[in-house]
Design an enzyme around this catalytic site. Structure first.
Site, PDB file in Angstrom:
ATOM      1  N   ARG A 182      -3.261 -10.302   4.699  1.00 28.88           N
ATOM      2  CA  ARG A 182      -3.550 -10.486   3.382  1.00 28.88           C
ATOM      3  C   ARG A 182      -2.358  -9.731   2.576  1.00 28.88           C
ATOM      4  O   ARG A 182      -2.217  -8.390   2.653  1.00 28.88           O
ATOM      5  CB  ARG A 182      -4.825  -9.441   3.292  1.00 28.88           C
ATOM      6  CG  ARG A 182      -5.368  -9.594   2.122  1.00 28.88           C
ATOM      7  CD  ARG A 182      -6.800  -8.595   1.929  1.00 28.88           C
ATOM      8  NE  ARG A 182      -7.316  -8.550   0.603  1.00 28.88           N
ATOM      9  CZ  ARG A 182      -7.153  -7.825  -0.413  1.00 28.88           C
ATOM     10  NH1 ARG A 182      -5.975  -7.145  -0.199  1.00 28.88           N
ATOM     11  NH2 ARG A 182      -7.715  -8.037  -1.498  1.00 28.88           N
TER      12      ARG A 182
ATOM     13  N   LYS B  38       0.976  -0.981   0.093  1.00 29.31           N
ATOM     14  CA  LYS B  38      -0.021  -0.114  -0.069  1.00 29.31           C
ATOM     15  C   LYS B  38       0.874   1.258   0.034  1.00 29.31           C
ATOM     16  O   LYS B  38       2.011   1.217   0.573  1.00 29.31           O
ATOM     17  CB  LYS B  38      -1.121   0.112   1.085  1.00 29.31           C
ATOM     18  CG  LYS B  38      -2.210  -1.099   0.849  1.00 29.31           C
ATOM     19  CD  LYS B  38      -3.372  -1.050   1.747  1.00 29.31           C
ATOM     20  CE  LYS B  38      -4.348  -2.141   1.145  1.00 29.31           C
ATOM     21  NZ  LYS B  38      -5.285  -2.365   2.353  1.00 29.31           N
TER      22      LYS B  38
HETATM   23  N1  HH2 Z   1      -7.212  -4.037   0.816  1.00 31.14           N
HETATM   24  C1  HH2 Z   1      -7.725  -4.326  -0.413  1.00 31.14           C
HETATM   25  C2  HH2 Z   1      -8.888  -4.789  -0.946  1.00 31.14           C
HETATM   26  N2  HH2 Z   1      -9.542  -5.630   0.065  1.00 31.14           N
HETATM   27  N3  HH2 Z   1      -9.873  -6.261   2.230  1.00 31.14           N
HETATM   28  C3  HH2 Z   1      -9.634  -6.332   3.592  1.00 31.14           C
HETATM   29  N4  HH2 Z   1     -10.520  -7.089   4.318  1.00 31.14           N
HETATM   30  N5  HH2 Z   1      -8.649  -5.505   4.156  1.00 31.14           N
HETATM   31  C4  HH2 Z   1      -7.840  -4.727   3.176  1.00 31.14           C
HETATM   32  O1  HH2 Z   1      -6.839  -4.113   3.791  1.00 31.14           O
HETATM   33  C5  HH2 Z   1      -7.915  -4.749   1.737  1.00 31.14           C
HETATM   34  C6  HH2 Z   1      -9.184  -5.765   1.264  1.00 31.14           C
HETATM   35  C7  HH2 Z   1      -6.796  -3.424  -1.543  1.00 31.14           C
HETATM   36  O2  HH2 Z   1      -5.750  -4.379  -1.966  1.00 31.14           O
HETATM   37  P1  HH2 Z   1      -5.903  -4.899  -3.461  1.00 31.14           P
HETATM   38  O3  HH2 Z   1      -6.875  -6.025  -3.482  1.00 31.14           O
HETATM   39  O4  HH2 Z   1      -4.591  -5.348  -3.949  1.00 31.14           O
HETATM   40  O5  HH2 Z   1      -6.297  -3.917  -4.334  1.00 31.14           O
HETATM   41  P2  HH2 Z   1      -7.753  -3.412  -5.126  1.00 31.14           P
HETATM   42  O6  HH2 Z   1      -8.558  -2.972  -4.120  1.00 31.14           O
HETATM   43  O7  HH2 Z   1      -7.294  -2.339  -6.117  1.00 31.14           O
HETATM   44  O8  HH2 Z   1      -7.851  -4.694  -5.957  1.00 31.14           O
END
Ligand code: HH2
Length: 277
Positions: free
Chosen positions: A257, A225
């Protein structure tokens, strides 16, 4: 005493050591790996690799929730998600969580073999999400977010970010219980990067023990992040991610995660050994 395991339809996740949840994004626009896993065959291969590298579970998402992301329709989210979920389900035995705010998507995902629902809106986006999880006995991740992904980073504001996040999580856990989700199936997440400044994220990580003290398993998502290195590309934030993962694991996060499973498996193995000693 923190929970020692999380029971799901595809078996239990051992929480006596920090467990990794590998991220699989079936999206064209995720902030660090957009487009990588839209193809079901490729997603299944990545899933198998993550499990071999030490992921205890995988989190599949078909709608990006990064800052500024454009929301997708239910139909589009299902069109992206289901073929990937089915192929990954057939390829790996570990529990699969699905990252969605939509009740219809969650219902179809549970039917297709999802074991956990990861709802970044904590059941506020769409009516019936908590009831669905209660009715089907599906564990749910309840995450804190201020505002909506499209605008949440414009001007996040808190009087006391730690107190507000804790009181929100307590309230959402109570709402889930009222909707029929038993406490053993509730997971809390402070929502690092969701409507928060870098200082807010660091404050929340510093106070993570207080989130864990609520008594539910805590999931933390810091992977790659922006606050870990705003001047670097997401793929260049691995050491920062490692520092934050080690800290979070040492301060009560039982589920981490992450995108970089192989590297973070080393981090949590050492951190877990220190905690265990
Ligand atoms: N962060 C992201 C997405 N989903 N869910 C939970 N529970 N906690 C988190 O910190 C979280 C999440 C963002 O990361 P990423 O999936 O890599 O990105 P994107 O939302 O652009 O797909």
């Amino acid at each position: 005493m923190p929970p020692r395991s999380l029971a799901t339809r595809s078996g239990s996740i051992d929480l006596s050591r920090p467990a990794l949840v590998g991220i699989l994004n079936a999206t064209p626009d995720s902030f660090s790996d957009g487009g990588a896993c839209l193809d079901p065959g490729h997603a299944a291969a990545v899933a198998a690799e993550m499990v071999a590298e030490g992921a205890s579970a995988l989190d599949l998402g078909a709608e990006s929730t990064r800052p500024g992301a454009i929301p997708v329709s239910t139909e589009e989210e299902l069109r992206r998600l289901l073929p990937v979920l089915r192929r990954v389900r057939a390829a790996v035995p570990v529990p699969l969580s699905v990252d969605t705010r939509k009740t219809r998507v969650a219902a179809a995902a549970i039917e297709a073999g999802a074991d956990v629902i990861n709802d970044v809106s904590a059941g506020r986006f769409d009516g019936g999400m908590l009831e669905l999880c209660g009715r089907t006995g599906t564990p749910i991740v309840l995450m804190h977010m201020q505002g909506e992904p499209a605008t949440m980073q414009h001007a996040p504001r808190y009087a006391d970010v730690v107190a507000e996040v804790i009181s929100f999580l307590r309230e959402r856990a109570a709402a889930a219980a009222t909707a029929g989700v038993i406490p053993e199936r509730i997971i809390l997440d402070p929502g690092i990067g969701f409507g928060k400044t870098a200082a807010d994220n660091f404050r929340l990580l510093a106070a993570l023990d207080a989130v864990a003290a609520l008594g539910y398993p805590v999931l933390v998502g810091v992977s790659r992040k922006r606050f870990l290195g705003p001047d670097r590309e997401p793929g260049e934030r691995i050491f920062g991610t490692a520092a934050a993962v080690a800290w979070a694991a040492a301060h009560g996060a039982q589920l981490l995660r992450v995108h970089d499973v192989r590297a973070m498996a080393e981090v949590v193995a050492v951190t877990g050994a220190i905690i265990g000693a």
